[in-house]
Scaffold this motif. Structure first.
Motif, PDB file in Angstrom:
ATOM      1  N   LYS A 141      70.829  30.015  46.557  1.00 37.42           N
ATOM      2  CA  LYS A 141      70.675  29.729  45.132  1.00 37.42           C
ATOM      3  C   LYS A 141      69.227  29.344  44.822  1.00 37.42           C
ATOM      4  CE  LYS A 141      73.491  27.467  41.681  1.00 37.42           C
ATOM      5  NZ  LYS A 141      74.444  26.424  41.414  1.00 37.42           N
ATOM      6  N   GLU A 142      68.654  28.565  45.733  1.00 41.78           N
ATOM      7  CA  GLU A 142      67.257  28.128  45.574  1.00 41.78           C
ATOM      8  C   GLU A 142      66.283  29.289  45.755  1.00 41.78           C
ATOM      9  OE1 GLU A 142      65.025  24.753  47.897  1.00 41.78           O
ATOM     10  OE2 GLU A 142      67.173  24.390  47.955  1.00 41.78           O
ATOM     11  N   HIS A 143      66.633  30.225  46.612  1.00 41.25           N
ATOM     12  CA  HIS A 143      65.750  31.370  46.930  1.00 41.25           C
ATOM     13  C   HIS A 143      66.557  32.658  46.766  1.00 41.25           C
ATOM     14  CE1 HIS A 143      63.008  28.443  48.838  1.00 41.25           C
ATOM     15  NE2 HIS A 143      64.103  27.922  49.339  1.00 41.25           N
ATOM     16  N   PRO A 144      66.819  33.051  45.512  1.00 38.65           N
ATOM     17  CA  PRO A 144      67.740  34.177  45.295  1.00 38.65           C
ATOM     18  C   PRO A 144      67.288  35.499  45.904  1.00 38.65           C
ATOM     19  CG  PRO A 144      66.739  33.407  43.223  1.00 38.65           C
ATOM     20  CD  PRO A 144      66.340  32.440  44.273  1.00 38.65           C
ATOM     21  N   ASP A 145      65.976  35.657  46.125  1.00 40.66           N
ATOM     22  CA  ASP A 145      65.509  36.926  46.713  1.00 40.66           C
ATOM     23  C   ASP A 145      65.558  36.926  48.242  1.00 40.66           C
ATOM     24  OD1 ASP A 145      65.039  37.874  44.210  1.00 40.66           O
ATOM     25  OD2 ASP A 145      62.948  37.156  44.168  1.00 40.66           O
ATOM     26  N   ALA A 146      65.856  35.774  48.807  1.00 41.04           N
ATOM     27  CA  ALA A 146      65.837  35.694  50.274  1.00 41.04           C
ATOM     28  C   ALA A 146      67.006  36.459  50.879  1.00 41.04           C
ATOM     29  CB  ALA A 146      65.906  34.232  50.697  1.00 41.04           C
TER      30      ALA A 146
ATOM     31  N   ASP B 124      78.280  26.166  52.829  1.00 39.02           N
ATOM     32  CA  ASP B 124      77.767  25.490  51.626  1.00 39.02           C
ATOM     33  C   ASP B 124      76.247  25.414  51.669  1.00 39.02           C
ATOM     34  OD1 ASP B 124      80.292  25.188  50.774  1.00 39.02           O
ATOM     35  OD2 ASP B 124      80.469  23.060  51.281  1.00 39.02           O
ATOM     36  N   THR B 125      75.692  25.077  52.837  1.00 39.27           N
ATOM     37  CA  THR B 125      74.232  24.955  52.945  1.00 39.27           C
ATOM     38  C   THR B 125      73.581  26.311  52.734  1.00 39.27           C
ATOM     39  OG1 THR B 125      74.714  23.368  54.672  1.00 39.27           O
ATOM     40  CG2 THR B 125      72.428  23.940  54.384  1.00 39.27           C
ATOM     41  N   LEU B 126      74.155  27.342  53.322  1.00 36.35           N
ATOM     42  CA  LEU B 126      73.579  28.682  53.157  1.00 36.35           C
ATOM     43  C   LEU B 126      73.599  29.103  51.692  1.00 36.35           C
ATOM     44  CD1 LEU B 126      74.879  30.917  56.107  1.00 36.35           C
ATOM     45  CD2 LEU B 126      72.595  29.993  55.756  1.00 36.35           C
TER      46      LEU B 126
ATOM     47  N   GLY C 195      55.971  40.174  53.093  1.00 34.81           N
ATOM     48  CA  GLY C 195      56.164  39.544  51.785  1.00 34.81           C
ATOM     49  C   GLY C 195      57.613  39.212  51.466  1.00 34.81           C
ATOM     50  N   LYS C 196      58.481  39.235  52.446  1.00 31.30           N
ATOM     51  CA  LYS C 196      59.897  38.899  52.202  1.00 31.30           C
ATOM     52  C   LYS C 196      60.162  37.444  52.577  1.00 31.30           C
ATOM     53  CE  LYS C 196      61.782  43.236  51.900  1.00 31.30           C
ATOM     54  NZ  LYS C 196      62.950  43.875  51.477  1.00 31.30           N
ATOM     55  N   THR C 197      61.299  36.957  52.082  1.00 35.23           N
ATOM     56  CA  THR C 197      61.737  35.615  52.470  1.00 35.23           C
ATOM     57  C   THR C 197      63.058  35.739  53.224  1.00 35.23           C
ATOM     58  OG1 THR C 197      60.685  34.655  50.521  1.00 35.23           O
ATOM     59  CG2 THR C 197      62.381  33.331  51.579  1.00 35.23           C
ATOM     60  N   TYR C 198      63.119  35.067  54.364  1.00 34.34           N
ATOM     61  CA  TYR C 198      64.329  35.124  55.188  1.00 34.34           C
ATOM     62  C   TYR C 198      64.875  33.718  55.434  1.00 34.34           C
ATOM     63  CZ  TYR C 198      62.930  39.913  56.217  1.00 34.34           C
ATOM     64  OH  TYR C 198      62.575  41.231  56.101  1.00 34.34           O
ATOM     65  N   ILE C 199      66.177  33.592  55.246  1.00 31.78           N
ATOM     66  CA  ILE C 199      66.873  32.370  55.657  1.00 31.78           C
ATOM     67  C   ILE C 199      67.454  32.684  57.030  1.00 31.78           C
ATOM     68  CG2 ILE C 199      68.840  30.856  55.158  1.00 31.78           C
ATOM     69  CD1 ILE C 199      68.395  31.657  52.138  1.00 31.78           C
TER      70      ILE C 199
END
Ligand code: SF4
Length: 329
Positions: free
Chosen positions: A207-212, A200-202, A246-250
């Motif tokens: 959802k908050e960072h769709p490009d991540a 759920d957290t992931l 320039g990328k976003t990673y979770i």
């Protein structure tokens, strides 16, 4: 050293730790090599001569041949450095820094299970592969050691048709099983950190960072791995982030890994996946090592790590097979 003595000594570790560069200079003047795992506090990583995952640290420990090694990680890692450097004085800031995976696989229980499985399969050629997150005694009962970075290659190095017992991490073993057609039996221990990430957290973060993109460690359970864009050990994650800008990673692994990513690939944005409550993505065992304890350790050479000679001989053979396994990039 008796635990009560350690507790008394901990009480005198009140001297604040200096700047990381000062600690490294002190180590240099005193012929000490500081090795730190990527899951250590950022201050400790910055003080270290070398930061890496278990495989990288094992390789470094072999290559450097330092006479004094201060190992900032958990106990099984310092044991590994000692086994690979029997002549060196290996010490660590806190001897009680353990690991739930190592604690979840007792050597006597493993020996019993190996005998049981051989009997059940009617075969003597069972190969035991242990993830490096286990005690020296378990390594001594194993044929090959592996890390998250070369677990698949270690399994595939076993001749086809030979049954394999993979210990202790049930999730890493499960991930390997998904990626090979070998006959594998799993032990059932887990990492307390990687087990706690929630789907759920992931999904909320995504959802908050769709490009991540989501990076998950193979020690995570399957439901977490299934959410990830990449399932990699820490070295594999590092290869991905250093190859991009320039990328976003979770990041679904121990929270301090983000410090290493920011140091080595600062052009990306990193979001440490939280545990179910705020700080649960930090390993409580790794956190036993603090900058103050490291400073105390450097000044005193404490606390020394010992490994029984007979255990070390067999564990070393299994570790040398790990170092010989080629890693696919
Ligand atoms: S993060 Fe997990 S596997 Fe790593 S030392 Fe901590 S408990 Fe062990």
């Amino acid at each position: 050293m008796a635990v009560d003595t350690m507790v008394r000594e901990e009480a005198v570790m009140v001297e604040p730790a200096p700047d990381p560069r000062e600690m490294r200079k002190f180590a240099d003047r005193n012929g000490i090599l500081i090795l730190a795992h990527s899951y250590q506090d950022g201050h400790i990583q910055d003080a270290a001569h070398f930061v890496g995952d278990s495989l990288e640290l094992a390789r470094e420990a072999v290559e450097v041949k330092a006479s004094r090694i201060c190992f900032c990680g958990v106990h099984f890692m310092a044991e590994t450095a000692k086994i690979l450097n029997p002549e060196s004085h290996v010490f660590m800031p806190d001897l009680k820094a353990g690991c739930s995976l190592a604690e979840g696989c007792d050597a006597k229980d493993l020996a019993r299970y190996q005998a049981h499985l051989k009997g059940k399969l009617g075969r003597d050629d069972l190969v035991t592969i242990c993830y490096i997150n286990c005690t020296a005694a378990v390594k001594a009962l194993s044929d090959i050691v592996c890390t998250s970075g070369n677990a698949l290659e270690a399994v595939n190095s076993v001749p086809r048709g030979t049954p394999i017992l993979f210990v202790p991490d049930v999730h890493l073993g499960g991930w390997v099983k998904e990626n090979t057609d070998r006959e594998i039996y799993l032990w059932n221990a887990t990492c307390v950190v990687h087990e706690l990430f929630s789907v759920d957290t992931l999904r909320a973060l995504k959802k908050e960072h769709p490009d991540a993109q989501i990076l998950a460690h193979p020690e995570c359970p399957k439901n977490i791995r299934d959410e990830a864009d990449f399932v990699r050990g820490t070295a594999g994650m590092l290869r991905i982030v250093t190859a991009n800008k320039g990328k976003t990673y979770i990041v679904a692994t121990e929270g301090n890994m983000v410090h290493r990513f920011k140091t080595e690939a600062p052009e990306n944005t990193y979001i440490a996946a939280p545990g179910p409550s705020c700080a649960c993505n930090l390993c409580p065992h790794m956190q036993r090592n603090t900058p103050e304890k490291l400073w105390y350790s450097l000044r005193t050479g404490r606390y020394e790590v010992f490994v029984d000679d007979a255990v070390a001989v067999n564990a070393r053979k299994a570790l040398e097979r790990m170092l010989a396994v080629r890693v696919a990039r």
